[in-house]
Design an enzyme around this catalytic site. Structure first.
Site, PDB file in Angstrom:
ATOM      1  N   ASN A   1      11.915  -2.011   5.278  1.00  0.00           N
ATOM      2  CA  ASN A   1      12.047  -3.316   5.923  1.00  0.00           C
ATOM      3  C   ASN A   1      13.438  -3.481   6.524  1.00  0.00           C
ATOM      4  OD1 ASN A   1      11.160  -6.756   4.966  1.00  0.00           O
ATOM      5  ND2 ASN A   1      11.983  -5.954   6.848  1.00  0.00           N
ATOM      6  N   THR A   2      14.443  -3.674   5.679  1.00  0.00           N
ATOM      7  CA  THR A   2      15.779  -4.036   6.155  1.00  0.00           C
ATOM      8  C   THR A   2      16.322  -3.065   7.199  1.00  0.00           C
ATOM      9  OG1 THR A   2      16.304  -5.131   4.069  1.00  0.00           O
ATOM     10  CG2 THR A   2      18.159  -4.489   5.460  1.00  0.00           C
TER      11      THR A   2
ATOM     12  N   ALA B   1      12.195   0.168  -1.302  1.00  0.00           N
ATOM     13  CA  ALA B   1      13.490  -0.506  -1.466  1.00  0.00           C
ATOM     14  C   ALA B   1      14.668   0.464  -1.411  1.00  0.00           C
ATOM     15  CB  ALA B   1      13.568  -1.321  -2.744  1.00  0.00           C
ATOM     16  N   GLY B   2      15.657   0.069  -0.626  1.00  0.00           N
ATOM     17  CA  GLY B   2      16.925   0.774  -0.578  1.00  0.00           C
ATOM     18  C   GLY B   2      17.016   1.907   0.415  1.00  0.00           C
TER      19      GLY B   2
ATOM     20  N   LYS C   1       1.052  -7.014  -3.134  1.00  0.00           N
ATOM     21  CA  LYS C   1       2.244  -6.296  -3.588  1.00  0.00           C
ATOM     22  C   LYS C   1       2.900  -7.179  -4.646  1.00  0.00           C
ATOM     23  CE  LYS C   1       6.729  -4.427  -2.448  1.00  0.00           C
ATOM     24  NZ  LYS C   1       7.927  -4.580  -1.598  1.00  0.00           N
TER      25      LYS C   1
ATOM     26  N   GLY D   1      17.313  -3.887   0.048  1.00  0.00           N
ATOM     27  CA  GLY D   1      18.229  -4.179   1.138  1.00  0.00           C
ATOM     28  C   GLY D   1      19.588  -3.519   1.044  1.00  0.00           C
TER      29      GLY D   1
END
Length: 262
Positions: A213-214, A191-192, A104, A165
């Site tokens: 993830n976050t 992301a986000g 990645k 995040g």
């Protein structure tokens, strides 16, 4: 989690799950392992700066001991690289250390917003593809850049929904829509995404997968949140494949009024 009309295919490899999980921010490696198990994900990203590449078994960089390579496709990422040279060096080190040649590609020199550098990303992608890496680049939602990356041989494109995040959801909807329309490789929204509804929205748009993830790692119950994302992704993909109802500018009665008073 099963896809509805066939699996997700990246670089000739099939995945039943369209959820890709990151491994950062978990309270412990054990909690991460439990969450991966609950999620149904088959691909996980691992930041190379958190991995012991020296062969000396650093006890503070042992995350790979908690990820079964027979069960998950490990996707090393170059998070922390400031330019193409650093990203390429990290990828080469990882492959030399025995990690998969999938990468990645992340290059974000700005520590405040972590927005990816388009020039350095394209430069690194060209080099890594030529060296036989399967490259999954993280990018701004830039349709022109996405097409350029496809042309040089990237295995996917991974446009951001909003900054890493931030949990803001898809703030780049129109641009991602163009990327999906023009895509010749899978599109992974990355992301986000802070709520399962954000993941469902991405899938309803026609994205092939999402990376989370976050939102999972910091949840009070990461395993439960991973399952929630899994279900949302499945629902969103099913709705896309069936076909969503058209949006109208005027009202449309759900019950016919013709001859109602006759």
């Amino acid at each position: 989690m099963l896809s509805v009309k066939g699996p997700l295919t990246i670089a000739g490899h099939e995945f039943k799950s369209r959820l890709i999980l990151g491994t950062g921010k978990f309270s412990s490696p054990e909690k991460m392992r439990e969450t991966l198990d609950a999620s149904g994900a088959e691909m996980v990203t691992v930041a190379l700066r958190r991995v012991d590449l020296s062969g000396k078994h650093d006890p503070f960089a042992n995350i790979l001991e908690f990820i079964d390579p027979k069960r998950y496709r490990i996707l090393p990422n170059t998070s922390g690289a400031m330019n193409a040279e650093e990203a390429v060096r990290l990828a080469r080190l990882a492959r030399a250390a025995g990690l998969p040649n999938w990468v990645k590609l992340e290059i974000h020199p700005d520590p405040r917003y972590l927005l990816p550098d388009p020039v350095e990303t394209l430069k690194a992608a060209e080099i890594l593809v030529q060296e036989g890496f399967i490259v999954l680049p993280y990018i701004n939602a830039d349709p022109v850049l996405a097409k350029r990356l496809q042309d040089v041989g990237a295995a996917t494109v991974m446009p951001l929904g909003s900054p890493i995040g931030s949990n803001r959801g898809i703030q780049t909807r129109d641009q991602i829509g163009i990327i999906i329309e023009q895509a010749t490789v899978p599109v992974v929204v990355d992301a986000g995404l802070g709520a399962p509804s954000h993941a469902a929205e991405a899938m309803e748009m026609g994205a092939d997968a999402v990376l989370i993830n976050t939102a999972v790692a910091v949840a009070d119950d990461p395993a439960g949140m991973a399952r929630a994302f899994q279900k949302a992704i499945e629902a969103g993909r099913m709705a896309f494949e069936i076909g969503l109802a058209a949006r109208l500018h005027t009202a449309s009665a759900t019950s016919p009024l013709t001859a109602f008073l006759e």
